[in-house]
Design a protein around this motif. Structure first.
Motif, PDB file in Angstrom:
ATOM      1  N   ASP A 260       0.833  -1.208   0.000  1.00 52.37           N
ATOM      2  CA  ASP A 260       0.000   0.000   0.000  1.00 52.37           C
ATOM      3  C   ASP A 260       0.867   1.256   0.000  1.00 52.37           C
ATOM      4  O   ASP A 260       0.582   2.223  -0.699  1.00 52.37           O
ATOM      5  CB  ASP A 260      -0.906   0.021   1.241  1.00 52.37           C
ATOM      6  N   LEU A 261       1.907   1.214   0.827  1.00 50.90           N
ATOM      7  CA  LEU A 261       2.800   2.367   0.951  1.00 50.90           C
ATOM      8  C   LEU A 261       3.444   2.689  -0.403  1.00 50.90           C
ATOM      9  O   LEU A 261       3.499   3.840  -0.826  1.00 50.90           O
ATOM     10  CB  LEU A 261       3.882   2.008   1.979  1.00 50.90           C
ATOM     11  N   LEU A 262       3.904   1.659  -1.071  1.00 49.26           N
ATOM     12  CA  LEU A 262       4.510   1.846  -2.389  1.00 49.26           C
ATOM     13  C   LEU A 262       3.495   2.464  -3.350  1.00 49.26           C
ATOM     14  O   LEU A 262       3.793   3.430  -4.058  1.00 49.26           O
ATOM     15  CB  LEU A 262       4.955   0.500  -2.973  1.00 49.26           C
ATOM     16  N   ALA A 263       2.294   1.892  -3.356  1.00 52.82           N
ATOM     17  CA  ALA A 263       1.248   2.390  -4.252  1.00 52.82           C
ATOM     18  C   ALA A 263       0.941   3.849  -3.917  1.00 52.82           C
ATOM     19  O   ALA A 263       0.770   4.682  -4.812  1.00 52.82           O
ATOM     20  CB  ALA A 263      -0.002   1.533  -4.122  1.00 52.82           C
ATOM     21  N   HIS A 264       0.909   4.171  -2.625  1.00 50.07           N
ATOM     22  CA  HIS A 264       0.618   5.541  -2.177  1.00 50.07           C
ATOM     23  C   HIS A 264       1.629   6.543  -2.753  1.00 50.07           C
ATOM     24  O   HIS A 264       1.269   7.648  -3.121  1.00 50.07           O
ATOM     25  CB  HIS A 264       0.645   5.584  -0.649  1.00 50.07           C
ATOM     26  N   PHE A 265       2.895   6.120  -2.830  1.00 49.91           N
ATOM     27  CA  PHE A 265       3.931   7.019  -3.338  1.00 49.91           C
ATOM     28  C   PHE A 265       4.163   6.835  -4.842  1.00 49.91           C
ATOM     29  O   PHE A 265       5.168   7.286  -5.385  1.00 49.91           O
ATOM     30  CB  PHE A 265       5.235   6.836  -2.566  1.00 49.91           C
ATOM     31  N   GLY A 266       3.250   6.128  -5.494  1.00 51.21           N
ATOM     32  CA  GLY A 266       3.309   6.038  -6.952  1.00 51.21           C
ATOM     33  C   GLY A 266       4.155   4.894  -7.498  1.00 51.21           C
ATOM     34  O   GLY A 266       4.462   4.860  -8.684  1.00 51.21           O
ATOM     35  N   GLY A 267       4.522   3.944  -6.638  1.00 41.76           N
ATOM     36  CA  GLY A 267       5.309   2.799  -7.102  1.00 41.76           C
ATOM     37  C   GLY A 267       4.421   1.595  -7.361  1.00 41.76           C
ATOM     38  O   GLY A 267       3.260   1.565  -6.964  1.00 41.76           O
ATOM     39  N   ARG A 268       4.979   0.607  -8.062  1.00 46.91           N
ATOM     40  CA  ARG A 268       4.210  -0.614  -8.316  1.00 46.91           C
ATOM     41  C   ARG A 268       5.026  -1.827  -7.876  1.00 46.91           C
ATOM     42  O   ARG A 268       6.143  -2.043  -8.358  1.00 46.91           O
ATOM     43  CB  ARG A 268       3.848  -0.712  -9.795  1.00 46.91           C
ATOM     44  N   ALA A 269       4.470  -2.604  -6.972  1.00 47.35           N
ATOM     45  CA  ALA A 269       5.175  -3.761  -6.429  1.00 47.35           C
ATOM     46  C   ALA A 269       5.261  -4.895  -7.444  1.00 47.35           C
ATOM     47  O   ALA A 269       4.307  -5.159  -8.174  1.00 47.35           O
ATOM     48  CB  ALA A 269       4.479  -4.253  -5.164  1.00 47.35           C
ATOM     49  N   ALA A 270       6.416  -5.542  -7.497  1.00 45.38           N
ATOM     50  CA  ALA A 270       6.617  -6.677  -8.400  1.00 45.38           C
ATOM     51  C   ALA A 270       6.199  -7.981  -7.736  1.00 45.38           C
ATOM     52  O   ALA A 270       6.057  -9.009  -8.401  1.00 45.38           O
ATOM     53  CB  ALA A 270       8.081  -6.763  -8.814  1.00 45.38           C
ATOM     54  N   ASN A 271       6.065  -7.937  -6.418  1.00 47.92           N
ATOM     55  CA  ASN A 271       5.729  -9.167  -5.700  1.00 47.92           C
ATOM     56  C   ASN A 271       5.329  -8.864  -4.264  1.00 47.92           C
ATOM     57  O   ASN A 271       5.552  -7.770  -3.763  1.00 47.92           O
ATOM     58  CB  ASN A 271       6.937 -10.114  -5.672  1.00 47.92           C
ATOM     59  N   PHE A 272       4.775  -9.889  -3.641  1.00 45.61           N
ATOM     60  CA  PHE A 272       4.571  -9.928  -2.191  1.00 45.61           C
ATOM     61  C   PHE A 272       5.570 -10.961  -1.698  1.00 45.61           C
ATOM     62  O   PHE A 272       5.642 -12.059  -2.254  1.00 45.61           O
ATOM     63  CB  PHE A 272       3.140 -10.410  -1.926  1.00 45.61           C
ATOM     64  N   ILE A 300      14.521  -2.545  -5.229  1.00 44.38           N
ATOM     65  CA  ILE A 300      14.038  -3.441  -4.177  1.00 44.38           C
ATOM     66  C   ILE A 300      13.694  -2.599  -2.954  1.00 44.38           C
ATOM     67  O   ILE A 300      14.410  -1.653  -2.630  1.00 44.38           O
ATOM     68  CB  ILE A 300      15.127  -4.466  -3.774  1.00 44.38           C
ATOM     69  N   PHE A 301      12.606  -2.947  -2.318  1.00 38.48           N
ATOM     70  CA  PHE A 301      12.203  -2.279  -1.084  1.00 38.48           C
ATOM     71  C   PHE A 301      12.148  -3.351   0.008  1.00 38.48           C
ATOM     72  O   PHE A 301      11.319  -4.253  -0.040  1.00 38.48           O
ATOM     73  CB  PHE A 301      10.835  -1.620  -1.294  1.00 38.48           C
ATOM     74  N   ILE A 302      13.094  -3.238   0.960  1.00 40.99           N
ATOM     75  CA  ILE A 302      13.123  -4.186   2.082  1.00 40.99           C
ATOM     76  C   ILE A 302      12.584  -3.456   3.305  1.00 40.99           C
ATOM     77  O   ILE A 302      13.115  -2.417   3.694  1.00 40.99           O
ATOM     78  CB  ILE A 302      14.557  -4.691   2.339  1.00 40.99           C
ATOM     79  N   ASN A 303      11.507  -3.959   3.860  1.00 35.95           N
ATOM     80  CA  ASN A 303      10.863  -3.301   4.999  1.00 35.95           C
ATOM     81  C   ASN A 303      10.779  -4.277   6.173  1.00 35.95           C
ATOM     82  O   ASN A 303       9.945  -5.183   6.180  1.00 35.95           O
ATOM     83  CB  ASN A 303       9.465  -2.822   4.593  1.00 35.95           C
ATOM     84  N   ILE A 304      11.699  -4.086   7.147  1.00 36.49           N
ATOM     85  CA  ILE A 304      11.767  -5.024   8.279  1.00 36.49           C
ATOM     86  C   ILE A 304      11.454  -4.303   9.576  1.00 36.49           C
ATOM     87  O   ILE A 304      12.054  -3.278   9.904  1.00 36.49           O
ATOM     88  CB  ILE A 304      13.190  -5.640   8.393  1.00 36.49           C
ATOM     89  N   PHE A 305      10.476  -4.835  10.299  1.00 41.08           N
ATOM     90  CA  PHE A 305      10.168  -4.340  11.630  1.00 41.08           C
ATOM     91  C   PHE A 305      10.488  -5.492  12.584  1.00 41.08           C
ATOM     92  O   PHE A 305       9.700  -6.405  12.767  1.00 41.08           O
ATOM     93  CB  PHE A 305       8.691  -3.938  11.729  1.00 41.08           C
ATOM     94  N   GLY A 306      11.689  -5.448  13.147  1.00 39.15           N
ATOM     95  CA  GLY A 306      12.178  -6.584  13.930  1.00 39.15           C
ATOM     96  C   GLY A 306      11.384  -6.819  15.203  1.00 39.15           C
ATOM     97  O   GLY A 306      11.124  -5.890  15.967  1.00 39.15           O
ATOM     98  N   ALA A 357      11.687   5.312   3.192  1.00 38.39           N
ATOM     99  CA  ALA A 357      12.192   4.166   2.428  1.00 38.39           C
ATOM    100  C   ALA A 357      11.312   3.892   1.212  1.00 38.39           C
ATOM    101  O   ALA A 357      11.805   3.576   0.125  1.00 38.39           O
ATOM    102  CB  ALA A 357      12.269   2.931   3.322  1.00 38.39           C
ATOM    103  N   ALA A 358      10.008   4.018   1.369  1.00 38.74           N
ATOM    104  CA  ALA A 358       9.087   3.782   0.249  1.00 38.74           C
ATOM    105  C   ALA A 358       9.317   4.816  -0.848  1.00 38.74           C
ATOM    106  O   ALA A 358       9.401   4.475  -2.040  1.00 38.74           O
ATOM    107  CB  ALA A 358       7.635   3.831   0.730  1.00 38.74           C
ATOM    108  N   GLN A 359       9.452   6.082  -0.451  1.00 37.77           N
ATOM    109  CA  GLN A 359       9.693   7.144  -1.449  1.00 37.77           C
ATOM    110  C   GLN A 359      11.025   6.914  -2.162  1.00 37.77           C
ATOM    111  O   GLN A 359      11.123   7.099  -3.373  1.00 37.77           O
ATOM    112  CB  GLN A 359       9.675   8.515  -0.778  1.00 37.77           C
ATOM    113  N   ASP A 360      12.031   6.496  -1.389  1.00 40.77           N
ATOM    114  CA  ASP A 360      13.336   6.213  -1.998  1.00 40.77           C
ATOM    115  C   ASP A 360      13.211   5.073  -3.019  1.00 40.77           C
ATOM    116  O   ASP A 360      13.790   5.135  -4.102  1.00 40.77           O
ATOM    117  CB  ASP A 360      14.359   5.808  -0.928  1.00 40.77           C
ATOM    118  N   ALA A 361      12.474   4.041  -2.647  1.00 36.27           N
ATOM    119  CA  ALA A 361      12.326   2.896  -3.558  1.00 36.27           C
ATOM    120  C   ALA A 361      11.676   3.339  -4.872  1.00 36.27           C
ATOM    121  O   ALA A 361      12.104   2.947  -5.957  1.00 36.27           O
ATOM    122  CB  ALA A 361      11.491   1.796  -2.893  1.00 36.27           C
ATOM    123  N   VAL A 362      10.645   4.183  -4.766  1.00 39.48           N
ATOM    124  CA  VAL A 362       9.963   4.668  -5.970  1.00 39.48           C
ATOM    125  C   VAL A 362      10.934   5.486  -6.823  1.00 39.48           C
ATOM    126  O   VAL A 362      11.009   5.314  -8.049  1.00 39.48           O
ATOM    127  CB  VAL A 362       8.711   5.500  -5.593  1.00 39.48           C
TER     128      VAL A 362
END
Ligand code: GDP
Ligand code: MN
Length: 371
Positions: A260-272, A300-306, A357-362
């Protein structure tokens, strides 16, 4: 998991349900090797319905005609699915077409029998235009579908005499199959009258994946792509999408919100891709490898919440085999300082802020050359 018609018919035969015996081929030339009674029907094997309407089912009177039908159907795309195989069966001389299915009704918490004398067309269409032509009967899970109930359904469709006997036998066997195989849907459409008996001309089976552990003899699901199957073997939940930014996260909820975050900033995810709780460095490395093997990846967008997952383990996995395309990494939570230190040591930067991070990925994906 959905089965192909030819796979469903193999199961049907084991339960004593009458089906046409045929063969599956992948190349038109293989038709010459078959000994079948003509005319035959050549049927596209794809995991979608409405093949007939789409031109994926052809009647052929001679071997030459059958071969040219196979040539026309193989390679065709039906509702987005490419036809890799056709089933060839001796054609039945169909008198009338009925519908019969057992389907899980979650609201009623049991199976229902759905039957209609208006078969051969999509049952959804009948439900819309002539709902009174559909018979729906809940099945008591303790009783199953005993003969008296099967006969009552058959009479409501207008069957009598030997056809009613045949219908009751088929309904009983189809329910037994539905129950024993842990199906979500077991459907015959059309259930055809051929002379004085009935024949399952089409077969559809959707099996309940939650019960897969009880059925270890099943063919691998063909709904998954090769990469999806491989990811599964590493314990990773991976689903291919059609964008250009690969996504890796831990926990299904976090990965969904990452999309969702990627889509919000105008990106398109290649996978889940969910590496799961408590993922190891090896799991992270496998995840990176899988997402990068899909074609057309630009970032690539790596999003880790440890939490249970430790940032240092994730970081170790990343530095073992660093991303081959530009990556934006958000790494926070358990052992985040150690994780950030490991990444820095390999010249890789990461942020604590998911939005950043999402904006950077886009931005990285936009700046990357078209692959
Ligand atoms: P679907 O369109 O994907 O549901 O594929 P089906 O297997 O149900 O076939 C569609 C239609 O093709 C059926 O409803 C029949 O009218 C026709 N058909 C399929 N097999 C035969 C056959 O053996 N003989 C005849 N006469 N028609 C068939
Ligand atoms: Mn059908």
């Amino acid at each position: 998991m959905k089965l192909h018609e030819f796979q469903a018919k193999e199961v049907f035969a084991r339960y004593g349900l009458p089906v046409q015996q045929g063969a599956v081929i992948e190349r038109p030339a293989q038709m010459a090797g078959l000994t079948l009674r003509y005319p035959v029907v050549v049927k596209a094997q794809v995991l979608v319905g409405g093949r007939g309407k789409a031109g994926g089912i052809k009647l052929a009177a001679t071997p030459a005609e059958a071969e040219s039908s196979a040539r026309a159907i193989l390679g065709m795309t039906i509702k987005g699915e490419r036809v890799e195989r056709v089933l060839v069966v001796p054609a039945a001389d169909i008198g009338a077409e009925y519908y019969l299915a057992f389907v899980t009704d979650r609201a009623r918490r049991r199976a229902v029998a759905v039957a209609s004398a208006a078969g051969g067309v999509e049952i959804e269409a009948v439900a819309r235009t002539a709902p009174e032509k559909i018979v729906t009967v809940p099945i008591d899970p303790c009783l199953g579908c005993p003969p008296f109930q099967a006969r009552a359904i058959g009479r409501r469709l207008g069957f009598a005499g030997p056809l009613l006997d045949a219908f009751a036998g088929i309904a009983g066997n189809l329910y037994r199959l539905y129950w024993t195989e842990d199906a979500d849907l077991a459907e015959i459409n059309p259930l055809a009258v051929v002379g004085s008996t009935l024949l399952c001309v089409d077969a559809k089976l959707v099996l309940d994946d939650n019960a897969a552990f009880r059925h270890t003899d099943r063919p691998p699901s063909e709904e998954l792509t090769a990469l999806e199957r491989e990811a599964r073997s590493h314990g990773l939940s991976y689903v291919e999408l059609d964008g250009d930014i690969a996504v890796i996260g831990n926990g299904a909820g976090l990965v969904m919100s990452t999309l969702d975050l990627l889509a919000h900033f105008g990106g398109r995810a290649a996978n889940f891709l969910d590496i799961g709780g408590g993922a190891t460095a090896d799991g992270m490395r496998a995840a990176l490898d899988i997402v990068q093997r899909k074609s057309g990846i630009r970032a690539i967008f790596i999003n880790i919440f440890g939490g249970i997952t430790r940032c240092d383990e994730v970081a170790r996995g990343i530095v073992q085999d660093p991303p081959r395309v530009p990556a934006s990494i958000r790494l926070t939570g358990t052992n985040e300082e150690e994780g950030q230190r490991i990444l820095r040591g390999a010249g890789i930067s990461a942020t604590l802020d998911p939005d950043q991070a999402a904006q950077d990925a886009v931005a990285l994906a936009r700046a990357a050359p078209r692959p």
